[in-house]
Design an enzyme around this catalytic site. Structure first.
Site, PDB file in Angstrom:
ATOM      1  N   GLU A  75       3.721  12.321  -5.240  1.00  0.00           N
ATOM      2  CA  GLU A  75       2.975  12.451  -3.988  1.00  0.00           C
ATOM      3  C   GLU A  75       3.798  13.326  -3.046  1.00  0.00           C
ATOM      4  O   GLU A  75       4.845  12.910  -2.560  1.00  0.00           O
ATOM      5  CB  GLU A  75       2.737  11.074  -3.370  1.00  0.00           C
ATOM      6  CG  GLU A  75       1.900  11.110  -2.101  1.00  0.00           C
ATOM      7  CD  GLU A  75       1.728   9.734  -1.484  1.00  0.00           C
ATOM      8  OE1 GLU A  75       0.768   9.561  -0.717  1.00  0.00           O
ATOM      9  OE2 GLU A  75       2.557   8.842  -1.753  1.00  0.00           O
ATOM     10  N   GLY A 124       0.213   4.560  -1.699  1.00  0.00           N
ATOM     11  CA  GLY A 124      -0.261   5.937  -1.847  1.00  0.00           C
ATOM     12  C   GLY A 124      -0.534   6.287  -3.290  1.00  0.00           C
ATOM     13  O   GLY A 124      -1.394   5.712  -3.940  1.00  0.00           O
ATOM     14  N   PHE A 181       3.220  14.529   0.029  1.00  0.00           N
ATOM     15  CA  PHE A 181       3.203  14.110   1.430  1.00  0.00           C
ATOM     16  C   PHE A 181       3.520  15.283   2.358  1.00  0.00           C
ATOM     17  O   PHE A 181       4.284  15.181   3.318  1.00  0.00           O
ATOM     18  CB  PHE A 181       4.183  12.946   1.669  1.00  0.00           C
ATOM     19  CG  PHE A 181       3.569  11.818   2.463  1.00  0.00           C
ATOM     20  CD1 PHE A 181       2.467  11.137   1.985  1.00  0.00           C
ATOM     21  CD2 PHE A 181       4.086  11.433   3.698  1.00  0.00           C
ATOM     22  CE1 PHE A 181       1.884  10.105   2.705  1.00  0.00           C
ATOM     23  CE2 PHE A 181       3.518  10.403   4.428  1.00  0.00           C
ATOM     24  CZ  PHE A 181       2.412   9.736   3.925  1.00  0.00           C
ATOM     25  N   GLU A 184       0.882  -1.178   0.000  1.00  0.00           N
ATOM     26  CA  GLU A 184       0.000   0.000   0.000  1.00  0.00           C
ATOM     27  C   GLU A 184       0.904   1.208   0.000  1.00  0.00           C
ATOM     28  O   GLU A 184       1.568   1.496   0.992  1.00  0.00           O
ATOM     29  CB  GLU A 184      -0.932  -0.027   1.216  1.00  0.00           C
ATOM     30  CG  GLU A 184      -2.100   0.936   1.079  1.00  0.00           C
ATOM     31  CD  GLU A 184      -1.818   2.266   1.737  1.00  0.00           C
ATOM     32  OE1 GLU A 184      -1.372   3.196   1.020  1.00  0.00           O
ATOM     33  OE2 GLU A 184      -2.028   2.366   2.946  1.00  0.00           O
ATOM     34  N   CYS A 219      -1.664   8.790   3.011  1.00  0.00           N
ATOM     35  CA  CYS A 219      -1.620   8.153   1.691  1.00  0.00           C
ATOM     36  C   CYS A 219      -2.844   8.465   0.856  1.00  0.00           C
ATOM     37  O   CYS A 219      -2.813   8.338  -0.369  1.00  0.00           O
ATOM     38  CB  CYS A 219      -1.455   6.647   1.849  1.00  0.00           C
ATOM     39  SG  CYS A 219      -2.721   5.865   2.875  1.00  0.00           S
TER      40      CYS A 219
END
Length: 484
Positions: free
Chosen positions: A379, A253, A381, A251, A285
């Site tokens: 991403e 994101g 974040f 997993e 995520c």
């Protein structure tokens, strides 16, 4: 309760000593820089010892009656509830979150324990059609030892969501939590389950770095790895697991899109966008890192989002009424800032934020974001809302699907039919109509395609698929004679 009371419950007397072949490391509170704890760091040799102990303990655990297994998880849930305030405060301090975020982690841990308590009493197979005189059974059996490698952002939830169902299905578990959040991501869970009566050695916790992680992934006694983290590390784990013919659940994101159509209520849409982009400083995520807005409303929506970004208070979430806390460490802060600055150089317009004080990064709004900019392609974040303009629903779908994988998408419109027509064309693991992207109920399959993972899911009905494997068994009253 105060921090000293949290530490009182989280003393590890009676647990196995933390391995420290890789040395000892201080764990600092992101908001203040104060020392929270000191933990041993495992190396490959420590990991080998732990996996052997877990494999030995699993043989007895699989034979424990289902009601006795279930009772362990009920007691664990009760312990999380009993020590709710102190554990929530510790999770808040170690992760750099706000207190409601720490409380959310404990609440979800309780729910996950309750769900795991139900698993041993559920059907674990099927009776299949067969010829007369033979019973044919397909049953679920545990893998043996499951390795869990978990991240820093929601370490309790993202660890226990694998640990509890894996144990409930009859496996042993070895956790390698992120070394920045070793207590919330591992030692807290070990403490609770030890108090709840989980057999000794069945759950191992080894904070560590890449050496320990690779040792866990390649260990022949560990047939499955569950990993939550970055795509780069996920690719490495997938490569190693594939080489060793292991099952792997990833997993990772990815790029999550929130689509705001031109008939949306602007105040509601801005609220959803801010929540999806800024919750836990964007270190989620499922964060709404792409906010796609129809051209006719983009100016007004941007204005509302800038107002929210400008006024959301940033500070120590454990000590004050703030909306955002710090990023986890300087490395993460510098990465976020570099992505923002590179995107501005590429043509994005800074509408708000883009600055930091220590680890506290200001809620940021970028407009004019397009494919090819880092904030579009990566991403981030971090607490960065990236506004992307589109003209037609078809263009919005194309932009949202311009990625190598997406965990969550959302569409906001006053026309549910129109929103659903858009949502059904989005390539992501989870789609939310008239909501933002950050959603998880613990009972739903949670995962996504491509860079968001490897098409696997965890949670709810997916847990039996992930943490067990099929075994076919046939039974006859007597063995037959064959022609040979």
């Amino acid at each position: 309760m105060g921090a000293s009371e949290a530490i009182a419950f989280l003393n590890f007397s009676g647990l196995a000593p933390t391995p420290k072949g890789g040395g000892v490391r201080e764990v600092l509170e992101p908001a203040t820089g104060r020392l929270l704890s000191t933990v041993g760091i495992a190396n490959a040799a420590d990991m080998a010892v732990a996996t052997r102990a877990a494999a030995a303990a699993q043989k007895a655990w699989v034979a424990v009656p289902p009601r006795e297994k279930a009772e362990v998880f009920r007691r664990a849930g009760a312990l999380f509830q009993q020590h709710f305030d102190e554990l929530a405060l510790y999770a808040t301090r170690e992760t750099g979150g706000i207190l409601p975020k720490g409380q959310h982690e404990i609440r979800e841990a309780i729910t996950i324990c309750h769900l795991a308590a139900a698993m041993p009493l559920q059907s674990q197979g099927h009776v299949l059609p067969s010829v007369p005189g033979r019973m044919s059974i397909a049953k679920r059996v545990p893998h043996g030892v499951v390795g869990v490698i978990s991240p820093f952002n929601f370490p309790l939830i993202l660890t226990i969501r694998a640990v509890a169902p894996a144990l409930a299905a009859g496996n042993a578990v070895v956790i390698k939590p992120d070394s920045r959040t070793p207590v919330t991501g591992g030692l807290m869970i070990a403490r609770v389950f030890a108090e709840a009566g989980l057999p000794k050695d069945l759950l191992q916790v080894l904070p560590g770095d890449a050496e320990a992680g690779e040792a866990l992934v390649t260990d022949p006694l560990v047939p499955m790895i569950a990993f939550t983290g970055s795509p780069a590390v996920g690719r490495r784990i997938g490569e190693l697991a594939g080489k060793h013919l292991k099952k792997v659940s990833l997993e990772l994101g990815g790029a999550n899109s929130l689509l705001i159509l031109d008939d949306a209520d602007l105040d509601v849409a801005a609220s959803n966008a801010a929540w999806g982009a800024y919750l836990h400083q964007g270190q989620i995520c499922m964060a709404s890192n792409r906010i796609l807005v129809q051209r006719s409303i983009v100016a007004e929506l941007t204005q509302r989002l800038v107002a929210k970004a400008t006024h959301l208070p940033v500070g120590d979430g454990a000590s004050g009424q703030v909306a955002l806390g710090p990023l986890i460490d300087a490395k993460q802060r510098d990465r976020v800032h570099a992505i923002v600055q590179d995107s501005i150089k590429a043509g994005a317009k800074l509408e708000a934020g883009g600055t930091f004080d220590g680890l506290f990064y200001k809620p940021t709004v970028l407009s004019g974001v397009k494919p090819g900019m880092r904030v579009f392609d990566e991403e981030t974040f971090g607490p960065v809302a990236n506004i992307i303009t589109f003209d037609t629903d078809e263009e919005a779908i194309t932009l949202a699907n311009n990625n190598t994988g997406s965990l969550a998408c959302a569409v906001i419109s006053q026309s549910v039919g129109r929103a659903m027509a858009v949502g059904q064309q989005l390539k992501c693991g989870m789609v939310h109509i008239n909501d933002q992207t950050v959603n998880d109920d613990c009972v739903n399959p949670f995962g996504g395609p491509g860079i968001a993972g490897n098409g696997s899911s965890v949670g709810g009905p997916a847990d039996w698929e992930e943490y067990t494997q099929w075994q076919w068994m046939t039974v006859k009253d007597t063995a037959p004679m064959y022609p040979f």
